[in-house]
Design an enzyme around this catalytic site. Sequence first.
Site, PDB file in Angstrom:
ATOM      1  N   LYS A 116      -9.281  -9.998  -2.849  1.00 19.61           N
ATOM      2  CA  LYS A 116      -8.248  -9.227  -2.148  1.00 19.61           C
ATOM      3  C   LYS A 116      -8.759  -8.643  -0.844  1.00 19.61           C
ATOM      4  O   LYS A 116      -8.030  -8.578   0.133  1.00 19.61           O
ATOM      5  CB  LYS A 116      -7.696  -8.112  -3.048  1.00 19.61           C
ATOM      6  CG  LYS A 116      -6.853  -8.652  -4.187  1.00 19.61           C
ATOM      7  CD  LYS A 116      -5.960  -7.580  -4.777  1.00 19.61           C
ATOM      8  CE  LYS A 116      -5.089  -8.181  -5.883  1.00 19.61           C
ATOM      9  NZ  LYS A 116      -4.329  -7.182  -6.616  1.00 19.61           N
ATOM     10  N   LYS A 199      -3.607 -20.116  -9.680  1.00 12.68           N
ATOM     11  CA  LYS A 199      -2.846 -19.454 -10.727  1.00 12.68           C
ATOM     12  C   LYS A 199      -1.460 -19.044 -10.234  1.00 12.68           C
ATOM     13  O   LYS A 199      -1.319 -18.611  -9.083  1.00 12.68           O
ATOM     14  CB  LYS A 199      -3.625 -18.209 -11.170  1.00 12.68           C
ATOM     15  CG  LYS A 199      -3.112 -17.605 -12.451  1.00 12.68           C
ATOM     16  CD  LYS A 199      -3.613 -16.189 -12.629  1.00 12.68           C
ATOM     17  CE  LYS A 199      -2.670 -15.448 -13.559  1.00 12.68           C
ATOM     18  NZ  LYS A 199      -2.579 -14.029 -13.340  1.00 12.68           N
ATOM     19  N   LYS A 202       2.941 -13.587  -9.028  1.00 10.76           N
ATOM     20  CA  LYS A 202       4.270 -13.011  -8.837  1.00 10.76           C
ATOM     21  C   LYS A 202       4.455 -12.470  -7.432  1.00 10.76           C
ATOM     22  O   LYS A 202       5.511 -11.968  -7.094  1.00 10.76           O
ATOM     23  CB  LYS A 202       4.553 -11.954  -9.901  1.00 10.76           C
ATOM     24  CG  LYS A 202       3.636 -10.753  -9.925  1.00 10.76           C
ATOM     25  CD  LYS A 202       4.059  -9.855 -11.095  1.00 10.76           C
ATOM     26  CE  LYS A 202       3.036  -8.882 -11.565  1.00 10.76           C
ATOM     27  NZ  LYS A 202       2.588  -7.901 -10.603  1.00 10.76           N
TER      28      LYS A 202
END
Length: 338
Positions: A116, A199, A202
């Site tokens: 991140k 992966k 969302k």
Amino acid sequence: MSGETKKRVLSGIQPSGNLTIGNYLGALQQWVAEQDTFECYFCIVDLHALTVPQDPAALRAKTREVAAIYLAAGIDPEKSAVFVQSHVSAHTELSWILTCLTPIGWLYRMTQFKDKSSKQQQESIGAGLLNYPILMAADILLYQASAVPVGDDQRQHLEFTRDIAQRFNHTYGETFTLPEAMIPREGARIMGLDNPLAKMSKSEASEYHAVYLLDPPDIARKKIMRSQTDSGRDVRFSSDPERAGVNNLLTIYQALTGEPKEAIEARFEGKGYGDLKKAVAEQVNDRLSPLQARYNRLMHENGYLDEILAQGAERARAVADKTLAEVRDRVGFVAPYR
Ligand code: TRP
């Protein structure tokens, strides 16, 4: 088995982005199954969502949406406590105490932080992103949870939680239960439909990346029909990265139906990718339509959700505050005189 002797389970999802079939198959479906065996605590981790910038109105709406999806997916509030993380102030308080016990080297080593933060300018990375695993450890340890049902990507966070719990126990005496990650055998890792090597997320902007749990059936079908596959024809499970798209569709099919791999391969013997996609779309929609019907019903029932969340927070506080009181005593805080 009486309530007292049941082992505890805790898990949570961030109220950001749109919950996907990956969240459902990797986490929610398993939570529903654990409710009778364990004393379960399921939270919506709004404090974690704040680690990246959020629009306040959107965060508020998402928090309620995710709570409603938990219930619609089959979490029974009579059995499990469903609550909003920020409603239980013990989470932030324990998080601070654990922060003071955490070597920063442990935090810099976390892959999620590295991922991140590498996407951002050093100056704009919030300290919350670095401290994220400590808050998650606090979530789990406050409930003395022995099992944490999560997707495969959360393994490292669970190891961190065990490490910090052990460090506390060594420093101050046995206080915390060491939790285990509980990762589903099937469906733990659902990949992106447009990129089966990453992966399913969302918070991915691209339109054909994920089926959202609240997608209308025609949209869900379209996303699955357009999912990326290779130029082969055999419908078989495979660990070959070239064939990751087909493998992912089969994994979704397997996680939804619970059928053994051989039975699924036999079912698609002599059929093509198009047939597989149609069958997956049908299974997905069969699962999503009752979920969406329940979701719509409970979102329209005035005050219902808020009442459930209030009761959930009360049950959560009863456990969390007890652990926190012990922690406060162990570290040497003067107990409030009144
Ligand atoms: N980090 C988890 C995720 O991104 C969310 C989370 C926060 C969580 N606190 C937790 C999961 C406690 C399990 C238990 O999926």
